[in-house]
Design a protein around this motif. Structure first.
Motif, PDB file in Angstrom:
ATOM      1  N   GLY A 166       0.401  -1.141   0.516  1.00 34.55           N
ATOM      2  CA  GLY A 166       0.187   0.220   0.060  1.00 34.55           C
ATOM      3  C   GLY A 166       0.467   1.460  -0.171  1.00 34.55           C
ATOM      4  O   GLY A 166       0.018   2.713  -0.673  1.00 34.55           O
ATOM      5  N   GLY A 167       2.247   0.912   0.484  1.00 31.51           N
ATOM      6  CA  GLY A 167       2.883   2.123   0.446  1.00 31.51           C
ATOM      7  C   GLY A 167       3.648   2.934  -0.597  1.00 31.51           C
ATOM      8  O   GLY A 167       3.610   3.711  -1.009  1.00 31.51           O
ATOM      9  N   THR A 168       3.040   1.899  -1.686  1.00 30.90           N
ATOM     10  CA  THR A 168       3.255   2.128  -3.603  1.00 30.90           C
ATOM     11  C   THR A 168       2.613   3.611  -3.666  1.00 30.90           C
ATOM     12  O   THR A 168       2.684   3.771  -4.939  1.00 30.90           O
ATOM     13  N   SER A 169       1.233   2.718  -3.149  1.00 32.11           N
ATOM     14  CA  SER A 169       0.704   4.166  -3.646  1.00 32.11           C
ATOM     15  C   SER A 169       0.304   5.291  -3.417  1.00 32.11           C
ATOM     16  O   SER A 169       0.231   6.198  -3.665  1.00 32.11           O
ATOM     17  N   GLN A 170       1.605   5.473  -2.497  1.00 35.58           N
ATOM     18  CA  GLN A 170       1.127   7.298  -1.794  1.00 35.58           C
ATOM     19  C   GLN A 170       2.571   8.077  -2.788  1.00 35.58           C
ATOM     20  O   GLN A 170       3.419   7.627  -2.708  1.00 35.58           O
ATOM     21  N   GLY A 171       2.540   9.264  -2.345  1.00 38.38           N
ATOM     22  CA  GLY A 171       3.159   9.932  -3.431  1.00 38.38           C
ATOM     23  C   GLY A 171       4.651   9.907  -2.352  1.00 38.38           C
ATOM     24  O   GLY A 171       6.066  10.536  -3.569  1.00 38.38           O
ATOM     25  N   ASP A 172       5.231   9.846  -1.724  1.00 38.33           N
ATOM     26  CA  ASP A 172       6.338  10.156  -0.414  1.00 38.33           C
ATOM     27  C   ASP A 172       6.996   9.229  -1.409  1.00 38.33           C
ATOM     28  O   ASP A 172       8.354   8.678  -0.944  1.00 38.33           O
ATOM     29  N   PHE A 173       6.838   7.200  -1.597  1.00 39.22           N
ATOM     30  CA  PHE A 173       6.992   6.939  -1.943  1.00 39.22           C
ATOM     31  C   PHE A 173       8.225   6.777  -3.798  1.00 39.22           C
ATOM     32  O   PHE A 173       8.991   7.140  -3.648  1.00 39.22           O
ATOM     33  N   TYR A 174       7.193   7.932  -4.277  1.00 35.50           N
ATOM     34  CA  TYR A 174       7.500   8.350  -5.931  1.00 35.50           C
ATOM     35  C   TYR A 174       8.798   9.569  -5.177  1.00 35.50           C
ATOM     36  O   TYR A 174      10.014   9.114  -6.132  1.00 35.50           O
ATOM     37  N   GLU A 175       7.996  10.081  -4.584  1.00 35.03           N
ATOM     38  CA  GLU A 175       9.643  11.166  -4.392  1.00 35.03           C
ATOM     39  C   GLU A 175      10.781  10.634  -3.202  1.00 35.03           C
ATOM     40  O   GLU A 175      12.017  11.574  -3.990  1.00 35.03           O
ATOM     41  N   GLY A 176      10.568   9.741  -2.819  1.00 36.71           N
ATOM     42  CA  GLY A 176      11.730   9.177  -1.777  1.00 36.71           C
ATOM     43  C   GLY A 176      12.755   8.313  -2.982  1.00 36.71           C
ATOM     44  O   GLY A 176      13.955   8.699  -2.896  1.00 36.71           O
ATOM     45  N   ILE A 177      12.073   7.593  -3.870  1.00 38.73           N
ATOM     46  CA  ILE A 177      13.202   6.937  -4.789  1.00 38.73           C
ATOM     47  C   ILE A 177      13.407   7.681  -5.629  1.00 38.73           C
ATOM     48  O   ILE A 177      14.662   7.348  -6.023  1.00 38.73           O
ATOM     49  N   ASN A 178      12.511   8.476  -6.362  1.00 34.35           N
ATOM     50  CA  ASN A 178      13.573   9.763  -6.650  1.00 34.35           C
ATOM     51  C   ASN A 178      14.076  10.509  -6.621  1.00 34.35           C
ATOM     52  O   ASN A 178      15.199  10.628  -7.692  1.00 34.35           O
ATOM     53  N   PHE A 179      14.155  11.063  -5.811  1.00 31.45           N
ATOM     54  CA  PHE A 179      15.523  11.632  -5.287  1.00 31.45           C
ATOM     55  C   PHE A 179      16.375  11.275  -5.073  1.00 31.45           C
ATOM     56  O   PHE A 179      17.628  11.251  -5.220  1.00 31.45           O
ATOM     57  N   ALA A 180      16.223   8.974  -4.210  1.00 28.37           N
ATOM     58  CA  ALA A 180      17.437   9.412  -4.158  1.00 28.37           C
ATOM     59  C   ALA A 180      18.399   9.027  -5.518  1.00 28.37           C
ATOM     60  O   ALA A 180      19.762   8.503  -5.214  1.00 28.37           O
ATOM     61  N   GLY A 181      17.523   7.998  -6.443  1.00 28.09           N
ATOM     62  CA  GLY A 181      17.682   7.509  -7.841  1.00 28.09           C
ATOM     63  C   GLY A 181      18.761   9.283  -8.103  1.00 28.09           C
ATOM     64  O   GLY A 181      19.952   8.485  -8.468  1.00 28.09           O
ATOM     65  N   ALA A 182      18.035  10.769  -8.211  1.00 21.47           N
ATOM     66  CA  ALA A 182      18.884  11.145  -8.727  1.00 21.47           C
ATOM     67  C   ALA A 182      20.173  11.713  -8.069  1.00 21.47           C
ATOM     68  O   ALA A 182      21.089  11.950  -8.795  1.00 21.47           O
ATOM     69  N   TYR A 183      20.474  11.590  -6.849  1.00 23.40           N
ATOM     70  CA  TYR A 183      21.479  12.347  -5.967  1.00 23.40           C
ATOM     71  C   TYR A 183      22.402  10.368  -5.676  1.00 23.40           C
ATOM     72  O   TYR A 183      23.750  11.183  -5.507  1.00 23.40           O
ATOM     73  N   SER A 184      22.112   9.808  -7.121  1.00 23.08           N
ATOM     74  CA  SER A 184      22.998   8.351  -6.562  1.00 23.08           C
ATOM     75  C   SER A 184      23.340   8.238  -4.992  1.00 23.08           C
ATOM     76  O   SER A 184      24.038   7.536  -4.448  1.00 23.08           O
ATOM     77  N   ALA A 185      22.277   8.294  -4.204  1.00 22.51           N
ATOM     78  CA  ALA A 185      22.462   7.958  -2.333  1.00 22.51           C
ATOM     79  C   ALA A 185      22.315   6.733  -2.052  1.00 22.51           C
ATOM     80  O   ALA A 185      21.758   5.470  -2.922  1.00 22.51           O
ATOM     81  N   PRO A 186      23.299   6.195  -1.528  1.00 20.09           N
ATOM     82  CA  PRO A 186      23.671   4.515  -0.484  1.00 20.09           C
ATOM     83  C   PRO A 186      21.751   4.128   0.030  1.00 20.09           C
ATOM     84  O   PRO A 186      22.032   4.318   1.457  1.00 20.09           O
TER      85      PRO A 186
END
Length: 360
Positions: A166-186
């Motif tokens: 159910g968490g994958t339906s939340q906006g925070d899910f997309y914002e989190g993975i997108n931000f981490a991907g953009a900054y190549s965060a560990p």
């Protein structure tokens, strides 16, 4: 465009190492764990199953408050945690208290968290973790920030978080993975797909064939793993951690699993939205049963050893719940005092008012 989508979805095959009969089906990914490591992992899973059973009973007795059952998800939770180090930072959801306990949170504090006591959210200094997140998906954006902080400080560590399907339906899910991907965060983002967001099945939450594929849009590596398979979860997590500390960016891991109990003990009735046949089928995939078969075949685990773990768990739980029951009760002045470093005028007045009431 339909062909492109189907081509992407078809690439997310289920990753499995140990099948339902306790036999290795993917020798190349069999983890290099010693017999002692294997026994320790089984000990943790058995202990956690007992903890779940006792926590449900304690909740029904009124001795615990909020509780989300974990039975069925032990491989997803504990095999993933087993692949981490003490230096890694854990950001759990409310069902992920077992990982916190094995990260170092004292058991009595885990019970205090369930009781809603502020002391249950105070992590010991050597425990790199935040308290369980109640807001669905919020830990994903927090994890992206923690991971970026670890990167900027040059730490050889990762930030790890969990959410349900159910968490994958939340906006925070997309914002989190997108931000981490953009900054190549560990970071390592787990989606524990236990088939239902409370009562809503996955196919009513999203038109995506898998949840792992959602990482493609963010440009991050993604795996779809048999979440009832301890070896598959461990291997995928270890690989994701290696990638992260080597500067290769975050990973999204979907662990396909099942919760045998209700969503929480707050009145949820799973028989209203799940069939008995479905539960019976998933029970055949039980992570403890298949791992036990494997260890028994290797001759490194016995019924006596498991019974000893069960008795030890019961003793620890009995001691910890007694400590939690006897812990100083939370007062209104505690709540007011914990809100601000310097109280505003209106709360100063309330503080004095409640101090007087509590002194009587």
């Amino acid at each position: 465009m339909k062909d492109v989508l189907e081509n992407i979805e078809d690439q997310f095959e289920m990753f499995q190492v140990l099948d339902e009969n306790g036999e290795i089906v993917n020798e190349d990914w069999k983890p290099d764990l010693s017999d002692d490591d294997l026994k320790e992992l089984m000990r943790r899973m058995t202990y956690t199953r007992v903890l779940d059973q006792r926590s449900i009973a304690l909740n029904r007795q009124g001795r615990l408050g909020f509780y989300a059952p974990t039975a069925g998800q032990e491989a997803s939770q504990l095999a993933s945690h087993f692949a981490l180090t003490k230096e890694d930072y854990l950001l759990p959801a409310y069902r992920d208290v077992p990982q916190l306990i094995w990260q170092g949170l004292p058991l009595y504090q885990a019970f205090l968290f369930s009781k809603g006591h502020y002391a249950g959210n105070q992590m010991p200094e050597d425990v790199h973790a935040l308290s369980p997140q109640i807001i669905i998906g919020a830990q994903y954006t927090q994890t992206a920030g923690v991971a970026l902080g670890l990167k900027k400080r040059g730490k050889q560590a990762v930030a790890v978080t969990y959410t349900g399907d159910g968490g994958t339906s939340q906006g925070d899910f997309y914002e989190g993975i997108n931000f981490a991907g953009a900054y190549s965060a560990p970071a390592i983002f787990f989606v524990q797909n236990n088939q239902f967001a409370i009562s809503v099945p996955v196919n009513m939450q999203t038109n995506a064939k898998t949840l792992a594929q959602k990482g493609v849009a963010a440009g991050i590596a993604s795996f779809r793993v048999d979440g009832m398979d301890v070896f598959a979860v461990y291997a995928a997590t270890k690989k994701a951690r290696e990638r992260a500390v080597n500067g290769e960016g975050p990973t999204l891991i979907e662990t396909e699993t099942y919760r045998y109990g209700p969503h929480t003990m707050a009145g949820d009735d799973p028989t209203r939205y799940r069939t008995e046949d479905m539960t019976n089928e998933w029970e055949k995939k039980d992570p403890l049963i298949r791992f036990r078969k494997y260890l028994n075949d290797k001759g490194i685990w016995s019924e006596d050893e498991e019974n000893q773990v069960i008795e030890n768990a019961k003793a620890d739980i009995k001691k910890a719940i007694k400590e939690a029951d006897n812990y100083p009760k939370q007062k209104v002045t505690d709540l007011i005092g914990n809100m601000f470093e310097e109280l505003p005028h209106n709360l100063q007045e309330q503080m004095e008012e409640y101090k007087e009431k509590e002194s009587k």
